[in-house]
Scaffold this motif. Structure first.
Motif, PDB file in Angstrom:
ATOM      1  N   ILE A   3       0.904  -1.291   0.023  1.00 22.83           N
ATOM      2  CA  ILE A   3      -0.024   0.164   0.117  1.00 22.83           C
ATOM      3  C   ILE A   3       1.025   1.236  -0.035  1.00 22.83           C
ATOM      4  O   ILE A   3       1.821   1.317   0.903  1.00 22.83           O
ATOM      5  N   HIS A   4       0.696   2.111  -0.802  1.00 25.63           N
ATOM      6  CA  HIS A   4       1.304   3.285  -1.132  1.00 25.63           C
ATOM      7  C   HIS A   4       0.622   4.672  -0.051  1.00 25.63           C
ATOM      8  O   HIS A   4      -0.611   4.739  -0.968  1.00 25.63           O
ATOM      9  N   TYR A   5       1.456   5.359   0.315  1.00 25.79           N
ATOM     10  CA  TYR A   5       0.707   6.493   0.935  1.00 25.79           C
ATOM     11  C   TYR A   5       1.385   7.821   0.566  1.00 25.79           C
ATOM     12  O   TYR A   5       2.573   7.860   0.877  1.00 25.79           O
ATOM     13  N   ASN A   6       0.802   9.045   0.255  1.00 23.05           N
ATOM     14  CA  ASN A   6       1.718  10.104  -0.451  1.00 23.05           C
ATOM     15  C   ASN A   6       0.955  11.262   0.404  1.00 23.05           C
ATOM     16  O   ASN A   6      -0.312  11.651   0.131  1.00 23.05           O
ATOM     17  N   PHE A   7       1.514  11.662   1.733  1.00 23.40           N
ATOM     18  CA  PHE A   7       0.862  12.510   2.457  1.00 23.40           C
ATOM     19  C   PHE A   7       1.158  14.232   2.176  1.00 23.40           C
ATOM     20  O   PHE A   7       2.337  14.318   2.119  1.00 23.40           O
ATOM     21  N   PHE A   8       0.356  15.008   2.586  1.00 22.03           N
ATOM     22  CA  PHE A   8       0.612  16.326   2.618  1.00 22.03           C
ATOM     23  C   PHE A   8       0.454  16.851   3.811  1.00 22.03           C
ATOM     24  O   PHE A   8      -0.138  16.368   4.829  1.00 22.03           O
ATOM     25  N   LEU A   9       1.216  18.093   4.077  1.00 17.21           N
ATOM     26  CA  LEU A   9       0.900  18.689   5.515  1.00 17.21           C
ATOM     27  C   LEU A   9      -0.511  18.927   5.796  1.00 17.21           C
ATOM     28  O   LEU A   9      -1.354  19.261   5.002  1.00 17.21           O
ATOM     29  N   ASP A  10      -0.789  18.630   7.096  1.00 14.43           N
ATOM     30  CA  ASP A  10      -2.500  18.858   7.450  1.00 14.43           C
ATOM     31  C   ASP A  10      -2.313  19.182   9.138  1.00 14.43           C
ATOM     32  O   ASP A  10      -1.949  18.822  10.015  1.00 14.43           O
ATOM     33  N   LEU A  11      -2.694  20.669   8.934  1.00 17.70           N
ATOM     34  CA  LEU A  11      -2.694  21.155  10.024  1.00 17.70           C
ATOM     35  C   LEU A  11      -4.345  21.288  10.915  1.00 17.70           C
ATOM     36  O   LEU A  11      -4.329  21.628  12.048  1.00 17.70           O
ATOM     37  N   GLU A  12      -5.212  20.465  10.429  1.00 11.59           N
ATOM     38  CA  GLU A  12      -6.395  20.061  11.103  1.00 11.59           C
ATOM     39  C   GLU A  12      -6.790  18.751  11.184  1.00 11.59           C
ATOM     40  O   GLU A  12      -7.824  18.316  11.040  1.00 11.59           O
ATOM     41  N   HIS A  13      -5.702  17.824  11.540  1.00 13.89           N
ATOM     42  CA  HIS A  13      -5.954  16.205  11.591  1.00 13.89           C
ATOM     43  C   HIS A  13      -6.558  16.352  13.018  1.00 13.89           C
ATOM     44  O   HIS A  13      -6.152  16.609  14.062  1.00 13.89           O
TER      45      HIS A  13
END
Length: 278
Positions: A50-60
């Motif tokens: 499984i591949h994950y490509n995450f972006f900055l998340d300030l509201e997690h």
């Protein structure tokens, strides 16, 4: 004439090197991460991966955000953006740094399990582990809240491998904009997330990743261009449509921090975002 020719050749060499990646490519890669889609630079996907490509998340919802920064690296061949944020991870009961890597030279992290492997652009660095939070959590003897709140008797807290003095005066937290829950008229306990936000306000370097840690998944020799700690953040618009990331792309292609000249208001401070509320 000879001197002019040399200047021209130097310019041409620089220009050619700069064209090994473009602003469009950088913005495309940011858009893919924004949408959670792996890029062409991810390793070829195999079965049981499984591949994950995450972006900055300030509201997690599971991560109570404290500090955040953006690091830009580049040379004529390679480029990398590293999003850094720190805070309290309420599902894992730990304070940590999260690093998200986007670029054409990323050594993606791999978590191997017997049934499946997870490949992602993210690395986590623990600041305060669950054992330490268990040690400092209020045990209930004071009659105040116990869950995810620090006991009144605690004097110091272990962050990484050092003990740091603990300030239990809630008024100092409120002075820097942290709202402390009022369980008792005259006594307030400091929450786990409150603690990380307070350190971000009074001693932010305590929570920062080191340069070696940031470069764990990019080439060691890749030159840093700039670290950005104040910027405009918008999680509803594609990066390619935002001035923040257009400027970032220009800085990377030119390898010149001069092009970081924001005009939009800075809003990446934790006080602008709701996080860690699930």
């Amino acid at each position: 004439m000879k001197r002019a020719f040399i200047v021209y050749m130097l310019f041409a060499l620089f220009f050619c090197k700069a064209q090994n990646y473009t602003e469009t490519e950088i913005l495309d890669q940011l858009d893919l991460a924004f949408n959670g889609k792996p890029s062409k630079y991810f390793p070829q996907k195999k079965s049981k991966e499984i591949h994950y490509n995450f972006f900055l998340d300030l509201e997690h919802g599971y991560f109570m955000t404290a500090g955040n920064r953006i690091h830009l690296y580049g040379d004529g061949e390679q480029w990398a953006i590293v999003f850094e944020k720190n805070g309290y991870q309420n599902r894992a009961t730990r304070a940590e740094i999260e690093l998200n890597y986007i670029g054409n030279c990323i050594n993606y992290s791999i978590e191997k399990y017997s049934e499946i492997n997870y490949i992602s652009n993210t690395n986590y660095i623990v600041l305060i582990d669950s054992n330490e939070f268990e040690r400092i959590e209020n045990k209930g003897g004071s009659g105040l809240e116990t869950f995810e709140h620090i006991g009144e008797q605690i004097k110091e807290i272990k962050i990484r491998n050092q003990f740091v003095p603990f300030n239990n005066n809630y008024r100092d937290y409120e002075k820097v904009g942290i709202t402390i829950e009022n369980f008792d008229k005259d006594r307030k306990l400091i929450g786990f997330g409150d603690l990380i936000r307070y350190y971000n306000e009074v001693n932010p370097t305590l929570l920062y990743a080191s340069e070696d840690e940031i470069k764990m998944h990019i080439p060691k020799k890749l030159k840093k261009i700039i670290t950005i700690d104040k910027f405009n953040y918008n999680r509803t618009i594609l990066p390619s449509k935002q001035d923040t990331y257009k400027m970032i792309a220009k800085v990377l292609v030119s390898r010149n921090s001069f092009y970081w000249n924001p005009t939009l208001p800075f809003n990446n401070h934790w006080s602008h975002w709701e996080s860690g509320n699930l």
